[in-house]
Design a protein around this motif. Sequence first.
Motif, PDB file in Angstrom:
ATOM      1  N   VAL A   1       0.834  -1.209   0.000  1.00 16.08           N
ATOM      2  CA  VAL A   1       0.000   0.000   0.000  1.00 16.08           C
ATOM      3  C   VAL A   1       0.862   1.250   0.000  1.00 16.08           C
ATOM      4  CG1 VAL A   1      -1.736   1.284   1.302  1.00 16.08           C
ATOM      5  CG2 VAL A   1      -1.873  -1.211   1.156  1.00 16.08           C
ATOM      6  N   SER A   2       1.984   1.242   0.680  1.00 12.77           N
ATOM      7  CA  SER A   2       2.816   2.436   0.841  1.00 12.77           C
ATOM      8  C   SER A   2       4.160   2.256   0.143  1.00 12.77           C
ATOM      9  CB  SER A   2       3.042   2.721   2.330  1.00 12.77           C
ATOM     10  OG  SER A   2       3.708   1.627   2.950  1.00 12.77           O
ATOM     11  N   GLY A   3       4.771   3.395  -0.198  1.00 16.59           N
ATOM     12  CA  GLY A   3       6.107   3.394  -0.783  1.00 16.59           C
ATOM     13  C   GLY A   3       6.168   2.885  -2.207  1.00 16.59           C
ATOM     14  N   THR A   4       5.029   2.820  -2.883  1.00 18.93           N
ATOM     15  CA  THR A   4       5.011   2.296  -4.247  1.00 18.93           C
ATOM     16  C   THR A   4       5.257   3.408  -5.264  1.00 18.93           C
ATOM     17  OG1 THR A   4       2.614   2.589  -4.379  1.00 18.93           O
ATOM     18  CG2 THR A   4       3.429   0.452  -3.617  1.00 18.93           C
ATOM     19  N   SER A   5       5.479   3.007  -6.501  1.00 22.76           N
ATOM     20  CA  SER A   5       5.674   3.955  -7.596  1.00 22.76           C
ATOM     21  C   SER A   5       4.990   3.402  -8.839  1.00 22.76           C
ATOM     22  CB  SER A   5       7.165   4.192  -7.862  1.00 22.76           C
ATOM     23  OG  SER A   5       7.824   2.976  -8.167  1.00 22.76           O
ATOM     24  N   ALA A   6       4.788   4.298  -9.822  1.00 22.81           N
ATOM     25  CA  ALA A   6       4.096   3.874 -11.042  1.00 22.81           C
ATOM     26  C   ALA A   6       4.893   2.806 -11.781  1.00 22.81           C
ATOM     27  CB  ALA A   6       3.844   5.073 -11.952  1.00 22.81           C
TER      28      ALA A   6
ATOM     29  N   THR B   1       9.676  -3.007  -9.856  1.00 21.69           N
ATOM     30  CA  THR B   1      10.213  -4.321 -10.206  1.00 21.69           C
ATOM     31  C   THR B   1       9.913  -5.285  -9.068  1.00 21.69           C
ATOM     32  OG1 THR B   1      12.004  -3.343 -11.503  1.00 21.69           O
ATOM     33  CG2 THR B   1      12.293  -5.621 -10.797  1.00 21.69           C
ATOM     34  N   LEU B   2       9.422  -6.477  -9.417  1.00 24.44           N
ATOM     35  CA  LEU B   2       9.265  -7.547  -8.443  1.00 24.44           C
ATOM     36  C   LEU B   2      10.406  -8.540  -8.641  1.00 24.44           C
ATOM     37  CD1 LEU B   2       5.423  -8.346  -8.554  1.00 24.44           C
ATOM     38  CD2 LEU B   2       6.653  -6.884  -6.940  1.00 24.44           C
ATOM     39  N   VAL B   3      11.178  -8.779  -7.580  1.00 29.81           N
ATOM     40  CA  VAL B   3      12.278  -9.743  -7.604  1.00 29.81           C
ATOM     41  C   VAL B   3      11.799 -11.007  -6.902  1.00 29.81           C
ATOM     42  CG1 VAL B   3      14.666 -10.198  -6.947  1.00 29.81           C
ATOM     43  CG2 VAL B   3      13.966  -7.881  -7.609  1.00 29.81           C
ATOM     44  N   VAL B   4      11.955 -12.162  -7.564  1.00 31.70           N
ATOM     45  CA  VAL B   4      11.420 -13.433  -7.057  1.00 31.70           C
ATOM     46  C   VAL B   4      12.577 -14.367  -6.715  1.00 31.70           C
ATOM     47  CG1 VAL B   4       9.936 -15.399  -7.567  1.00 31.70           C
ATOM     48  CG2 VAL B   4       9.363 -13.130  -8.475  1.00 31.70           C
ATOM     49  N   ASN B   5      12.553 -14.890  -5.472  1.00 28.07           N
ATOM     50  CA  ASN B   5      13.530 -15.885  -5.021  1.00 28.07           C
ATOM     51  C   ASN B   5      12.812 -17.215  -4.812  1.00 28.07           C
ATOM     52  OD1 ASN B   5      15.519 -13.901  -4.975  1.00 28.07           O
ATOM     53  ND2 ASN B   5      15.069 -13.363  -2.847  1.00 28.07           N
ATOM     54  N   ARG B   6      13.588 -18.337  -4.917  1.00 32.44           N
ATOM     55  CA  ARG B   6      12.970 -19.666  -4.831  1.00 32.44           C
ATOM     56  C   ARG B   6      13.894 -20.637  -4.128  1.00 32.44           C
ATOM     57  NH1 ARG B   6      12.698 -22.709 -10.315  1.00 32.44           N
ATOM     58  NH2 ARG B   6      14.696 -23.549  -9.570  1.00 32.44           N
TER      59      ARG B   6
ATOM     60  N   VAL C   1      10.092  -9.292 -12.675  1.00 26.16           N
ATOM     61  CA  VAL C   1       9.158  -8.729 -13.656  1.00 26.16           C
ATOM     62  C   VAL C   1       9.048  -7.233 -13.393  1.00 26.16           C
ATOM     63  CG1 VAL C   1       7.807 -10.803 -14.098  1.00 26.16           C
ATOM     64  CG2 VAL C   1       7.204  -9.338 -12.170  1.00 26.16           C
ATOM     65  N   VAL C   2       8.802  -6.465 -14.457  1.00 25.89           N
ATOM     66  CA  VAL C   2       8.707  -5.014 -14.361  1.00 25.89           C
ATOM     67  C   VAL C   2       7.265  -4.601 -14.636  1.00 25.89           C
ATOM     68  CG1 VAL C   2       9.511  -2.810 -15.306  1.00 25.89           C
ATOM     69  CG2 VAL C   2      11.104  -4.729 -15.065  1.00 25.89           C
ATOM     70  N   ASN C   3       6.714  -3.820 -13.707  1.00 33.51           N
ATOM     71  CA  ASN C   3       5.365  -3.249 -13.843  1.00 33.51           C
ATOM     72  C   ASN C   3       4.311  -4.330 -14.079  1.00 33.51           C
ATOM     73  OD1 ASN C   3       6.595  -0.749 -13.619  1.00 33.51           O
ATOM     74  ND2 ASN C   3       6.658  -0.405 -15.818  1.00 33.51           N
ATOM     75  N   ARG C   4       4.487  -5.482 -13.449  1.00 29.60           N
ATOM     76  CA  ARG C   4       3.515  -6.563 -13.568  1.00 29.60           C
ATOM     77  C   ARG C   4       3.470  -7.309 -12.249  1.00 29.60           C
ATOM     78  NH1 ARG C   4       5.608  -9.203 -17.680  1.00 29.60           N
ATOM     79  NH2 ARG C   4       6.134 -11.183 -16.686  1.00 29.60           N
TER      80      ARG C   4
ATOM     81  N   TYR D   1       9.661  -6.113  -3.433  1.00 26.49           N
ATOM     82  CA  TYR D   1       9.207  -4.985  -4.268  1.00 26.49           C
ATOM     83  C   TYR D   1      10.288  -3.909  -4.289  1.00 26.49           C
ATOM     84  CZ  TYR D   1       6.244  -1.093  -5.854  1.00 26.49           C
ATOM     85  OH  TYR D   1       5.698  -0.036  -6.540  1.00 26.49           O
ATOM     86  N   ARG D   2      10.669  -3.431  -5.504  1.00 24.63           N
ATOM     87  CA  ARG D   2      11.650  -2.351  -5.633  1.00 24.63           C
ATOM     88  C   ARG D   2      11.018  -1.218  -6.442  1.00 24.63           C
ATOM     89  NH1 ARG D   2      16.032  -4.959  -7.682  1.00 24.63           N
ATOM     90  NH2 ARG D   2      15.579  -4.440  -9.846  1.00 24.63           N
ATOM     91  N   ASN D   3      10.973   0.016  -5.856  1.00 27.63           N
ATOM     92  CA  ASN D   3      10.348   1.141  -6.552  1.00 27.63           C
ATOM     93  C   ASN D   3      11.364   1.882  -7.410  1.00 27.63           C
ATOM     94  OD1 ASN D   3      11.801   2.881  -4.870  1.00 27.63           O
ATOM     95  ND2 ASN D   3      10.093   3.237  -3.469  1.00 27.63           N
ATOM     96  N   ASN D   4      10.895   2.966  -8.052  1.00 26.68           N
ATOM     97  CA  ASN D   4      11.738   3.708  -8.991  1.00 26.68           C
ATOM     98  C   ASN D   4      12.955   4.344  -8.331  1.00 26.68           C
ATOM     99  OD1 ASN D   4      10.378   3.135 -11.273  1.00 26.68           O
ATOM    100  ND2 ASN D   4       9.399   5.112 -11.531  1.00 26.68           N
ATOM    101  N   CYS D   5      12.861   4.609  -7.053  1.00 32.37           N
ATOM    102  CA  CYS D   5      13.991   5.230  -6.360  1.00 32.37           C
ATOM    103  C   CYS D   5      14.994   4.208  -5.847  1.00 32.37           C
ATOM    104  CB  CYS D   5      13.474   6.081  -5.195  1.00 32.37           C
ATOM    105  SG  CYS D   5      12.636   7.580  -5.735  1.00 32.37           S
TER     106      CYS D   5
END
Length: 666
Positions: free
Chosen positions: A423-428, A431-436, A450-453, A474-478
């Motif tokens: 909910v907070s700290g997001t940007s338009a 990038t979602l980074v996935v570990n397994r 994945v970017v913007n998905r 979750y990694r935002n634009n900054c």
Amino acid sequence: MIRLWLTGVEATVHTIYWFLAIVVSFMYLTGSGQIQAQNVCINPGGAAQGGFALDKASVCVGTPIQIVSVPATVANVAYTYEYDGNGIPTNRTAATTYTYSKPGSYTILQVGSGGGQATGTVACKTVTVLPTGPVSLSVRTCSDRRAVVDVTLDENSNKYDSYIIDWGDGNRQERPRGSITTQQTHTYLNPGTYTVIITGRYAALTDCTPVPARSAPINFATTAQPLITRLTTVSDNSISIQYQVSSGTTVELYQKDASGVYAPTGQNGNGSTPFTVQTNAKEVQCFQLVAQDACNSAGVRSDEVCSLVLNAQAASKQNNLSWQPYAGTVTTLRPFRSYRLTRNGAPIGGLLTSRSASSYVDNNRIECGVAYCYTIEASAGPTTITSAPVCVTGINGDVPGEFRSVTASIENNQPRLVVSLPVSGTSASYTLVVNRTDGKSGAMQTVGSVVNRNTFVDESANASAGSYCYEVTYRNNCGLTSPPSKPVCTVYLASNSSNSIDWTADSPFLTGPVASYTVEVIDSLNGTKRDIPVSGNTRYEPDPNDPNLQSQRYRIIAVSSGALVSYSNYFTFRREARILVPDAFTPNGDGTNDTFVVKGIFVDQFRMTIYDRWGSVIYSTTDKNQGWDGTVNGQPAAAGQYMYQIEVQDLTGQKTVRPGALLLIR
């Protein structure tokens, strides 16, 4: 020469035309050796000379031409008024009047019969059709009530013999073709509004109606003040100015210099094309228009109009905007109305009605790393002033929060993650980074991003091989990242025994454990499905005595307390066909064990063959419910040992052959 002989005066006009066309076409064929229609006005091909006259040699477009004086010896006539020289046309008419819609020179073809010949008649005449279109005119006005008219002729309007100029005040003048294109001037004695009308004239044609050319109304009552309607700063070094002036008025653009004095820019116009000024548009620039009439007399000046320069600076979760208040002319009749700010093309903040306003803070959902472009627009009287766009990149120091949910499921035999973003700290853009990790143990390794998905498919995993656990960041634009999510694991379905299917219990939901499971059963033979709720169990035993359950396809549906759904891999659970064969039987008629019968489950096709000790077949059947009664050719078989071979094919098509020995006891 081929001749057409008429069979009687009663022959119809249509028949005469038809035969005449055949004759002419045949002569062209025999004369040239080629199929080629000829101009019958030049080469009538043996036809007699017809005859007719026109009421006039020239007409105007829209004026009818009349056929007159057709000789009495020429009968059954028809005409083609726009003959193209291509043989005898079929589109003829008996009408003796015709009106042309386009100017040009036309040939009229007459086709008839008579003339003392048996070949038919042909006659041709040429008519000139003159244009009636208007001239092109423009009018300029001078401050001493002089009108200056410029006339342009095109290929049609230059055909007139002379031109009548009606100045609109009772004065009319006729000008020959040679002098109409020279500049025409007229001085009006009285103030007022006038319209100049110029009409072409043909000297010899009095029934033509040429189209007049009219000027826009010209007003000599007062000289209107030029008006700058829109000033737009296009870039850091370019300003566009749109304006309005009275018809026939020319203006020159003036610009205020550093000392506050207006100086001419050398640009002149009449309002049809905007002015473009190359200047330092990063600073406020002011302009005026000065009227210049057709006699180069300086006239009325416009109001002063000045540009707007907008500045923008990014701060945490807000952008600060500032500008110099509007510096142009503001009067009671032309008051300042408002400022309007736009962000990425959409209005923000409502209208600012104070002329002295000079700043605005935009803190409406400013996202990190997003470009925001602003303009400011001022409305002062009838003039709109727009700044150049200024862009900044948003700043936001908030670290992204935790994910609302993450669900792991199997689709097309590959793990798929569906993520509800923080909910907070997001940007338009993010990038979602996935570990397994494979199963619950082992270190997490990055398998993709994945970017913007908010969905991710793990194409490197084989869901039929085992369970996989994932965590997401979750990694935002900054460049700020959220904490890794808690692991979610795919549900892995397999079999831990010969009579059950089993699946992993690790939750595929970030929001908590699985609330319930459902076993989805897909029939391997007909594809039908049915669901079996199993509550929180992670094991299911298919009915071992159900003959229809030899091979079934299963999938587990896991549901969370919040109605999220996750699917396991597909798993096919298969049982071997079972055959029960007795070792001996006693066919003595006591009703017990009198028949050698084979029992089986999951058997689809069946064959049993009994052999004696020498290998001869003494009994065979394909009915799985029928057995050997111990007779051979209707006679009791001797006690002793016999051999058998049983062949079965189960419900999945798999074949089994089972040989053996049995004992017949008497």
